[in-house]
Design a protein around this motif. Structure first.
Motif, PDB file in Angstrom:
ATOM      1  N   TYR A 102     -14.602  18.518  15.197  1.00 24.35           N
ATOM      2  CA  TYR A 102     -13.860  18.748  14.011  1.00 24.35           C
ATOM      3  C   TYR A 102     -12.365  19.614  14.213  1.00 24.35           C
ATOM      4  O   TYR A 102     -11.617  19.376  13.185  1.00 24.35           O
ATOM      5  CB  TYR A 102     -14.879  19.723  13.117  1.00 24.35           C
ATOM      6  N   ARG A 103     -12.314  19.907  15.554  1.00 24.66           N
ATOM      7  CA  ARG A 103     -11.167  20.497  15.783  1.00 24.66           C
ATOM      8  C   ARG A 103      -9.834  19.185  16.125  1.00 24.66           C
ATOM      9  O   ARG A 103      -8.682  19.649  16.417  1.00 24.66           O
ATOM     10  CB  ARG A 103     -11.314  21.399  17.190  1.00 24.66           C
ATOM     11  N   ASN A 104     -10.329  18.093  16.387  1.00 30.23           N
ATOM     12  CA  ASN A 104      -9.382  17.017  16.805  1.00 30.23           C
ATOM     13  C   ASN A 104      -8.598  16.805  15.407  1.00 30.23           C
ATOM     14  O   ASN A 104      -9.193  16.761  14.197  1.00 30.23           O
ATOM     15  CB  ASN A 104     -10.075  15.887  17.096  1.00 30.23           C
ATOM     16  N   THR A 105      -7.222  16.634  15.679  1.00 28.27           N
ATOM     17  CA  THR A 105      -6.219  16.419  14.431  1.00 28.27           C
ATOM     18  C   THR A 105      -5.371  15.227  14.914  1.00 28.27           C
ATOM     19  O   THR A 105      -4.785  14.813  14.157  1.00 28.27           O
ATOM     20  CB  THR A 105      -5.378  17.551  14.161  1.00 28.27           C
ATOM     21  N   ARG A 106      -5.451  14.519  15.839  1.00 31.37           N
ATOM     22  CA  ARG A 106      -4.681  13.157  16.436  1.00 31.37           C
ATOM     23  C   ARG A 106      -5.560  11.900  16.063  1.00 31.37           C
ATOM     24  O   ARG A 106      -6.891  12.065  16.255  1.00 31.37           O
ATOM     25  CB  ARG A 106      -4.451  13.288  17.738  1.00 31.37           C
ATOM     26  N   GLU A 107      -4.570  11.042  15.576  1.00 29.43           N
ATOM     27  CA  GLU A 107      -5.404   9.849  15.311  1.00 29.43           C
ATOM     28  C   GLU A 107      -5.854   9.264  16.211  1.00 29.43           C
ATOM     29  O   GLU A 107      -7.196   8.746  16.185  1.00 29.43           O
ATOM     30  CB  GLU A 107      -4.277   8.828  14.897  1.00 29.43           C
ATOM     31  N   ARG A 108      -5.490   9.298  17.692  1.00 27.39           N
ATOM     32  CA  ARG A 108      -6.125   8.752  18.695  1.00 27.39           C
ATOM     33  C   ARG A 108      -7.511   9.337  19.082  1.00 27.39           C
ATOM     34  O   ARG A 108      -8.287   8.720  19.709  1.00 27.39           O
ATOM     35  CB  ARG A 108      -5.203   8.660  19.805  1.00 27.39           C
ATOM     36  N   GLN A 109      -7.729  10.525  18.551  1.00 30.07           N
ATOM     37  CA  GLN A 109      -8.939  11.352  18.812  1.00 30.07           C
ATOM     38  C   GLN A 109     -10.240  10.724  17.833  1.00 30.07           C
ATOM     39  O   GLN A 109     -11.222  11.182  17.721  1.00 30.07           O
ATOM     40  CB  GLN A 109      -8.821  12.783  18.616  1.00 30.07           C
ATOM     41  N   TYR A 110      -9.783   9.644  16.771  1.00 27.21           N
ATOM     42  CA  TYR A 110     -10.746   9.384  15.983  1.00 27.21           C
ATOM     43  C   TYR A 110     -11.121   7.722  16.028  1.00 27.21           C
ATOM     44  O   TYR A 110     -10.161   7.392  16.903  1.00 27.21           O
ATOM     45  CB  TYR A 110     -10.360   9.546  14.614  1.00 27.21           C
ATOM     46  N   ASP A 111     -12.061   7.265  15.555  1.00 24.44           N
ATOM     47  CA  ASP A 111     -12.639   5.859  15.684  1.00 24.44           C
ATOM     48  C   ASP A 111     -13.242   5.405  14.537  1.00 24.44           C
ATOM     49  O   ASP A 111     -13.705   6.248  13.505  1.00 24.44           O
ATOM     50  CB  ASP A 111     -13.586   5.816  16.977  1.00 24.44           C
ATOM     51  N   SER A 112     -13.508   3.968  14.269  1.00 23.81           N
ATOM     52  CA  SER A 112     -14.595   3.552  13.335  1.00 23.81           C
ATOM     53  C   SER A 112     -13.491   3.760  11.901  1.00 23.81           C
ATOM     54  O   SER A 112     -14.394   4.248  11.004  1.00 23.81           O
ATOM     55  CB  SER A 112     -15.836   4.139  13.438  1.00 23.81           C
ATOM     56  N   TRP A 113     -12.353   3.430  11.748  1.00 19.43           N
ATOM     57  CA  TRP A 113     -11.807   3.731  10.587  1.00 19.43           C
ATOM     58  C   TRP A 113     -12.239   2.967   9.452  1.00 19.43           C
ATOM     59  O   TRP A 113     -12.421   1.678   9.660  1.00 19.43           O
ATOM     60  CB  TRP A 113     -10.156   3.557  10.862  1.00 19.43           C
ATOM     61  N   GLY A 114     -12.246   3.558   8.160  1.00 17.42           N
ATOM     62  CA  GLY A 114     -12.842   2.743   6.935  1.00 17.42           C
ATOM     63  C   GLY A 114     -11.283   2.108   6.558  1.00 17.42           C
ATOM     64  O   GLY A 114     -10.417   2.423   7.035  1.00 17.42           O
ATOM     65  N   PRO A 115     -11.589   1.131   5.516  1.00 17.33           N
ATOM     66  CA  PRO A 115     -10.348   0.328   4.979  1.00 17.33           C
ATOM     67  C   PRO A 115      -9.566   1.543   4.178  1.00 17.33           C
ATOM     68  O   PRO A 115      -8.193   1.166   3.893  1.00 17.33           O
ATOM     69  CB  PRO A 115     -10.966  -0.590   4.236  1.00 17.33           C
ATOM     70  N   GLY A 116      -9.676   2.455   3.727  1.00 18.85           N
ATOM     71  CA  GLY A 116      -9.105   3.264   2.955  1.00 18.85           C
ATOM     72  C   GLY A 116      -8.893   3.028   1.444  1.00 18.85           C
ATOM     73  O   GLY A 116      -8.151   2.019   1.104  1.00 18.85           O
ATOM     74  N   PRO A 117      -9.043   3.971   0.609  1.00 23.67           N
ATOM     75  CA  PRO A 117      -8.754   3.794  -0.940  1.00 23.67           C
ATOM     76  C   PRO A 117      -7.513   4.340  -1.077  1.00 23.67           C
ATOM     77  O   PRO A 117      -7.032   5.479  -0.468  1.00 23.67           O
ATOM     78  CB  PRO A 117      -9.701   4.651  -1.731  1.00 23.67           C
ATOM     79  N   GLN A 118      -6.638   3.809  -2.165  1.00 23.37           N
ATOM     80  CA  GLN A 118      -5.369   4.271  -2.617  1.00 23.37           C
ATOM     81  C   GLN A 118      -5.557   5.440  -3.499  1.00 23.37           C
ATOM     82  O   GLN A 118      -6.631   5.448  -4.555  1.00 23.37           O
ATOM     83  CB  GLN A 118      -4.600   3.333  -3.073  1.00 23.37           C
ATOM     84  N   VAL A 119      -4.647   6.502  -3.446  1.00 22.57           N
ATOM     85  CA  VAL A 119      -4.861   7.772  -4.405  1.00 22.57           C
ATOM     86  C   VAL A 119      -3.341   7.864  -4.564  1.00 22.57           C
ATOM     87  O   VAL A 119      -2.316   7.683  -3.889  1.00 22.57           O
ATOM     88  CB  VAL A 119      -5.238   8.558  -3.549  1.00 22.57           C
TER      89      VAL A 119
END
Length: 123
Positions: A102-119
């Motif tokens: 949970y300490r990770n804040t960089r995009e490259r430290q994350y995986d399996s991205w969802g498609p994303g809802p528009q807000v």
């Protein structure tokens, strides 16, 4: 790989609230830290919030601290982002993703991205 599907986006007036959700496909969801990022038009994707696998620890970007709350329900394989006191600068596509910490804040430290809802927050 974990598949993620977000929901709950939409249009809200400034000062309003919205909750978005991210459901995971795998039972091992509870093994991962989860994070939310957002991307506004013409801008890079930025970190918003993250939560540990147990839900006991959280991490927020300064821009949303005190207004947004991340939470999770491991029994439902779902992570949530409660957004209060929204302003037009919060308008973006919001993405959830998995990470090792949970300490990770960089995009490259994350995986399996969802498609994303528009807000969209109107003034």
């Amino acid at each position: 790989q974990v598949q993620l599907v977000e929901s709950g986006g939409g249009l809200v007036q400034a000062g309003g609230s919205l909750r978005i959700s991210c459901a995971a496909s795998r039972r091992t969801f509870s093994s991962y830290a989860m994070g939310w990022f957002r991307q506004a038009p013409g801008k890079e994707r930025e970190f918003v919030a993250a939560i540990s696998w147990s839900g006991g620890s959280t991490n927020y970007a300064d821009s949303v601290k005190g207004r947004f709350t991340i939470s999770r329900d491991n029994a439902k394989n779902t992570v949530y982002l409660q957004m209060n006191s929204l302003n037009p600068e919060d308008t973006a596509v919001y993405y959830c993703a998995v990470s090792g910490s949970y300490r990770n804040t960089r995009e490259r430290q994350y995986d399996s991205w969802g498609p994303g809802p528009q807000v969209t927050v109107s003034s």
